[in-house]
Enzyme design. Structure first.
Site, PDB file in Angstrom:
ATOM      1  N   HIS A   4       0.810  -1.218   0.000  1.00  0.00           N
ATOM      2  CA  HIS A   4       0.000   0.000   0.000  1.00  0.00           C
ATOM      3  C   HIS A   4       0.848   1.276   0.000  1.00  0.00           C
ATOM      4  O   HIS A   4       0.320   2.363   0.182  1.00  0.00           O
ATOM      5  CB  HIS A   4      -0.916   0.017   1.233  1.00  0.00           C
ATOM      6  CG  HIS A   4      -1.661  -1.266   1.427  1.00  0.00           C
ATOM      7  ND1 HIS A   4      -1.187  -2.267   2.234  1.00  0.00           N
ATOM      8  CD2 HIS A   4      -2.801  -1.731   0.866  1.00  0.00           C
ATOM      9  CE1 HIS A   4      -2.024  -3.294   2.197  1.00  0.00           C
ATOM     10  NE2 HIS A   4      -3.005  -3.002   1.368  1.00  0.00           N
ATOM     11  N   GLY A  20      -7.719  11.734   7.273  1.00  0.00           N
ATOM     12  CA  GLY A  20      -8.435  10.705   6.546  1.00  0.00           C
ATOM     13  C   GLY A  20      -8.514  11.004   5.062  1.00  0.00           C
ATOM     14  O   GLY A  20      -8.366  10.128   4.220  1.00  0.00           O
ATOM     15  N   ARG A  24      -6.983  16.586   2.054  1.00  0.00           N
ATOM     16  CA  ARG A  24      -6.471  17.316   3.208  1.00  0.00           C
ATOM     17  C   ARG A  24      -4.963  17.106   3.344  1.00  0.00           C
ATOM     18  O   ARG A  24      -4.221  17.996   3.735  1.00  0.00           O
ATOM     19  CB  ARG A  24      -7.185  16.907   4.495  1.00  0.00           C
ATOM     20  CG  ARG A  24      -6.869  17.841   5.672  1.00  0.00           C
ATOM     21  CD  ARG A  24      -7.588  17.415   6.941  1.00  0.00           C
ATOM     22  NE  ARG A  24      -9.022  17.452   6.754  1.00  0.00           N
ATOM     23  CZ  ARG A  24      -9.859  16.574   7.278  1.00  0.00           C
ATOM     24  NH1 ARG A  24      -9.395  15.578   8.014  1.00  0.00           N
ATOM     25  NH2 ARG A  24     -11.146  16.674   7.075  1.00  0.00           N
ATOM     26  N   ARG A  43      -3.277   3.959  -4.408  1.00  0.00           N
ATOM     27  CA  ARG A  43      -4.692   4.143  -4.092  1.00  0.00           C
ATOM     28  C   ARG A  43      -5.061   5.611  -3.853  1.00  0.00           C
ATOM     29  O   ARG A  43      -6.098   5.917  -3.259  1.00  0.00           O
ATOM     30  CB  ARG A  43      -5.115   3.296  -2.885  1.00  0.00           C
ATOM     31  CG  ARG A  43      -5.051   1.795  -3.147  1.00  0.00           C
ATOM     32  CD  ARG A  43      -5.350   0.986  -1.902  1.00  0.00           C
ATOM     33  NE  ARG A  43      -5.346  -0.447  -2.199  1.00  0.00           N
ATOM     34  CZ  ARG A  43      -6.434  -1.194  -2.359  1.00  0.00           C
ATOM     35  NH1 ARG A  43      -7.629  -0.633  -2.258  1.00  0.00           N
ATOM     36  NH2 ARG A  43      -6.341  -2.471  -2.623  1.00  0.00           N
ATOM     37  N   ARG A  87      -3.039  11.573  14.004  1.00  0.00           N
ATOM     38  CA  ARG A  87      -4.245  11.688  13.186  1.00  0.00           C
ATOM     39  C   ARG A  87      -4.774  13.104  13.294  1.00  0.00           C
ATOM     40  O   ARG A  87      -4.933  13.645  14.395  1.00  0.00           O
ATOM     41  CB  ARG A  87      -5.299  10.685  13.659  1.00  0.00           C
ATOM     42  CG  ARG A  87      -6.694  10.992  13.122  1.00  0.00           C
ATOM     43  CD  ARG A  87      -7.655   9.846  13.273  1.00  0.00           C
ATOM     44  NE  ARG A  87      -9.039  10.298  13.363  1.00  0.00           N
ATOM     45  CZ  ARG A  87      -9.742  10.840  12.367  1.00  0.00           C
ATOM     46  NH1 ARG A  87      -9.177  11.029  11.180  1.00  0.00           N
ATOM     47  NH2 ARG A  87     -10.993  11.220  12.542  1.00  0.00           N
ATOM     48  N   VAL A  88      -5.023  13.740  12.148  1.00  0.00           N
ATOM     49  CA  VAL A  88      -5.626  15.080  12.118  1.00  0.00           C
ATOM     50  C   VAL A  88      -6.916  14.957  11.319  1.00  0.00           C
ATOM     51  O   VAL A  88      -6.910  14.932  10.093  1.00  0.00           O
ATOM     52  CB  VAL A  88      -4.663  16.135  11.513  1.00  0.00           C
ATOM     53  CG1 VAL A  88      -3.615  16.538  12.523  1.00  0.00           C
ATOM     54  CG2 VAL A  88      -3.986  15.631  10.243  1.00  0.00           C
ATOM     55  N   GLY A  89      -8.015  14.841  12.028  1.00  0.00           N
ATOM     56  CA  GLY A  89      -9.269  14.539  11.361  1.00  0.00           C
ATOM     57  C   GLY A  89     -10.425  15.379  11.849  1.00  0.00           C
ATOM     58  O   GLY A  89     -10.251  16.388  12.535  1.00  0.00           O
ATOM     59  N   SER A  90     -11.606  14.938  11.507  1.00  0.00           N
ATOM     60  CA  SER A  90     -12.834  15.609  11.932  1.00  0.00           C
ATOM     61  C   SER A  90     -13.586  14.700  12.889  1.00  0.00           C
ATOM     62  O   SER A  90     -13.394  13.479  12.900  1.00  0.00           O
ATOM     63  CB  SER A  90     -13.710  15.940  10.716  1.00  0.00           C
ATOM     64  OG  SER A  90     -14.009  14.769   9.984  1.00  0.00           O
ATOM     65  N   GLU A 185     -15.686   9.664  16.295  1.00  0.00           N
ATOM     66  CA  GLU A 185     -14.837   9.587  15.105  1.00  0.00           C
ATOM     67  C   GLU A 185     -14.631   8.119  14.769  1.00  0.00           C
ATOM     68  O   GLU A 185     -15.317   7.268  15.330  1.00  0.00           O
ATOM     69  CB  GLU A 185     -13.543  10.385  15.294  1.00  0.00           C
ATOM     70  CG  GLU A 185     -12.667   9.958  16.448  1.00  0.00           C
ATOM     71  CD  GLU A 185     -11.660   8.896  16.014  1.00  0.00           C
ATOM     72  OE1 GLU A 185     -10.844   9.150  15.114  1.00  0.00           O
ATOM     73  OE2 GLU A 185     -11.681   7.789  16.582  1.00  0.00           O
ATOM     74  N   MET A 186     -13.706   7.783  13.872  1.00  0.00           N
ATOM     75  CA  MET A 186     -13.684   6.406  13.370  1.00  0.00           C
ATOM     76  C   MET A 186     -12.296   5.778  13.250  1.00  0.00           C
ATOM     77  O   MET A 186     -12.168   4.713  12.650  1.00  0.00           O
ATOM     78  CB  MET A 186     -14.381   6.346  12.002  1.00  0.00           C
ATOM     79  CG  MET A 186     -15.835   6.770  12.038  1.00  0.00           C
ATOM     80  SD  MET A 186     -16.677   6.564  10.438  1.00  0.00           S
ATOM     81  CE  MET A 186     -16.773   4.778  10.328  1.00  0.00           C
ATOM     82  N   GLU A 187     -11.257   6.398  13.792  1.00  0.00           N
ATOM     83  CA  GLU A 187      -9.921   5.869  13.555  1.00  0.00           C
ATOM     84  C   GLU A 187      -8.999   5.760  14.769  1.00  0.00           C
ATOM     85  O   GLU A 187      -8.086   4.925  14.785  1.00  0.00           O
ATOM     86  CB  GLU A 187      -9.194   6.733  12.498  1.00  0.00           C
ATOM     87  CG  GLU A 187      -9.680   6.579  11.086  1.00  0.00           C
ATOM     88  CD  GLU A 187     -10.895   7.434  10.749  1.00  0.00           C
ATOM     89  OE1 GLU A 187     -11.610   7.126   9.783  1.00  0.00           O
ATOM     90  OE2 GLU A 187     -11.142   8.419  11.487  1.00  0.00           O
ATOM     91  N   SER A 209     -16.378  19.011  13.327  1.00  0.00           N
ATOM     92  CA  SER A 209     -16.972  19.344  12.028  1.00  0.00           C
ATOM     93  C   SER A 209     -18.486  19.438  12.085  1.00  0.00           C
ATOM     94  O   SER A 209     -19.107  20.030  11.203  1.00  0.00           O
ATOM     95  CB  SER A 209     -16.573  18.293  10.997  1.00  0.00           C
ATOM     96  OG  SER A 209     -17.036  17.006  11.400  1.00  0.00           O
ATOM     97  N   ASP A 210     -19.068  18.819  13.109  1.00  0.00           N
ATOM     98  CA  ASP A 210     -20.522  18.881  13.261  1.00  0.00           C
ATOM     99  C   ASP A 210     -20.879  18.587  14.712  1.00  0.00           C
ATOM    100  O   ASP A 210     -20.076  18.025  15.458  1.00  0.00           O
ATOM    101  CB  ASP A 210     -21.215  17.879  12.330  1.00  0.00           C
ATOM    102  CG  ASP A 210     -20.775  16.451  12.584  1.00  0.00           C
ATOM    103  OD1 ASP A 210     -21.527  15.699  13.218  1.00  0.00           O
ATOM    104  OD2 ASP A 210     -19.666  16.078  12.151  1.00  0.00           O
ATOM    105  N   ARG A 223     -14.182  21.161   5.639  1.00  0.00           N
ATOM    106  CA  ARG A 223     -13.486  20.030   6.266  1.00  0.00           C
ATOM    107  C   ARG A 223     -12.162  19.735   5.574  1.00  0.00           C
ATOM    108  O   ARG A 223     -11.218  19.268   6.188  1.00  0.00           O
ATOM    109  CB  ARG A 223     -14.383  18.789   6.260  1.00  0.00           C
ATOM    110  CG  ARG A 223     -15.560  18.900   7.216  1.00  0.00           C
ATOM    111  CD  ARG A 223     -16.232  17.569   7.428  1.00  0.00           C
ATOM    112  NE  ARG A 223     -16.919  17.070   6.241  1.00  0.00           N
ATOM    113  CZ  ARG A 223     -18.162  17.412   5.905  1.00  0.00           C
ATOM    114  NH1 ARG A 223     -18.851  18.266   6.648  1.00  0.00           N
ATOM    115  NH2 ARG A 223     -18.724  16.890   4.819  1.00  0.00           N
TER     116      ARG A 223
END
Length: 244
Positions: A4, A20, A24, A43, A87-90, A185-187, A209-210, A223
């Site tokens: 990967h 993610g 970004r 990918r 991790r820099v996410g929402s 969040e998811m990670e 983000s929300d 985002r």
């Protein structure tokens, strides 16, 4: 090179910022790093390495969900000598006092995932961030004047979920709120487990983000590119870890 990642060993810095969204990743590279070089695009995840305040730093997307960040963090930790992944996410706020654009520094990550099963831990493993990264993130947030919160998030395998199957009388959102969970969040949980397993450091910094409480939300464009405070804080952490 891995299945990967087309980069060569040495192409990544000691610290990798991991959003993610690949766009970004591109935004951070183009707007914050000096002389960014695309080192991976398998990918379309877009991994870049450049310098920030004279320090070699990388940024690469993870995609969405724990299986995805599990793959990318595993390869970075084990095949590319990466020591820190941030991790820099929402995230979606579930507390009334945590608002749009606030930063959430995830000290711990609750989860409904079965990701930990692979480690054959006798009991329930508690995924937590690296204390060194948390400490530096708090310093950086304060230095940059950010509005931030430190505590637990919930890393869920479900974005939508079949809420119709929740037993009548059970309010899962309220149960998370009363236990002090800040956001969804998811990670993060998978990142923290991989970091623990391989003797590395992981941290999740999210921008709200929300709000599930108020119904407020940001646009996809916001985002992608408007979460600059989170990016500055994470990059300052990368610099601090290089100098430590």
């Amino acid at each position: 090179m891995t299945p990967h990642n087309q980069a060569s060993k040495g192409d990544f810095g000691k610290t990798v910022l991991m959003p993610g969204d690949p766009l970004r990743s591109k935004f951070i590279a183009e707007n914050f790093l000096q002389n960014p070089v695309l080192v991976n695009n398998v990918r379309g995840v877009q991994g870049y390495t450049g310098t920030y305040k004279g320090v070699k730093v990388s940024v690469m997307a993870s995609g969405m969900g724990m299986p995805a960040i599990g793959i990318y963090s595993h390869e970075l930790f084990n095949f590319y000598d990466v020591e820190n992944i941030i991790r820099v996410g929402s995230a979606g706020s579930i507390q009334e006092n945590i608002h749009l654009y606030d930063l959430v520094i995830a000290q711990g990550a609750c989860t409904d995932s079965n990701y930990a099963a692979q480690f054959h831990f006798p009991g329930t493993f508690c995924p937590i961030a690296s204390w060194e990264l948390v400490r530096e993130a708090v310093k950086a947030a304060e230095a940059n004047g950010a509005v931030y919160h430190v505590g637990n998030v919930n890393s869920s395998d479900f974005f939508y979920g079949d809420h119709a199957k929740v037993p009548e009388g059970i309010d899962t959102l309220y149960n998370q709120q009363k236990m002090g969970v800040m956001a969804l969040e998811m990670e993060a949980a998978a990142l923290y487990m991989n970091a623990a397993r391989y003797g590395k450091r992981g941290l999740c910094i999210c921008t709200i983000s929300d709000s599930i409480v108020t119904g407020e939300e940001t646009t996809p464009e916001e985002r992608q590119s408007a979460f600059t405070m989170m990016m500055k804080v994470a990059l300052d952490v990368a610099v601090a870890m290089e100098q430590s």
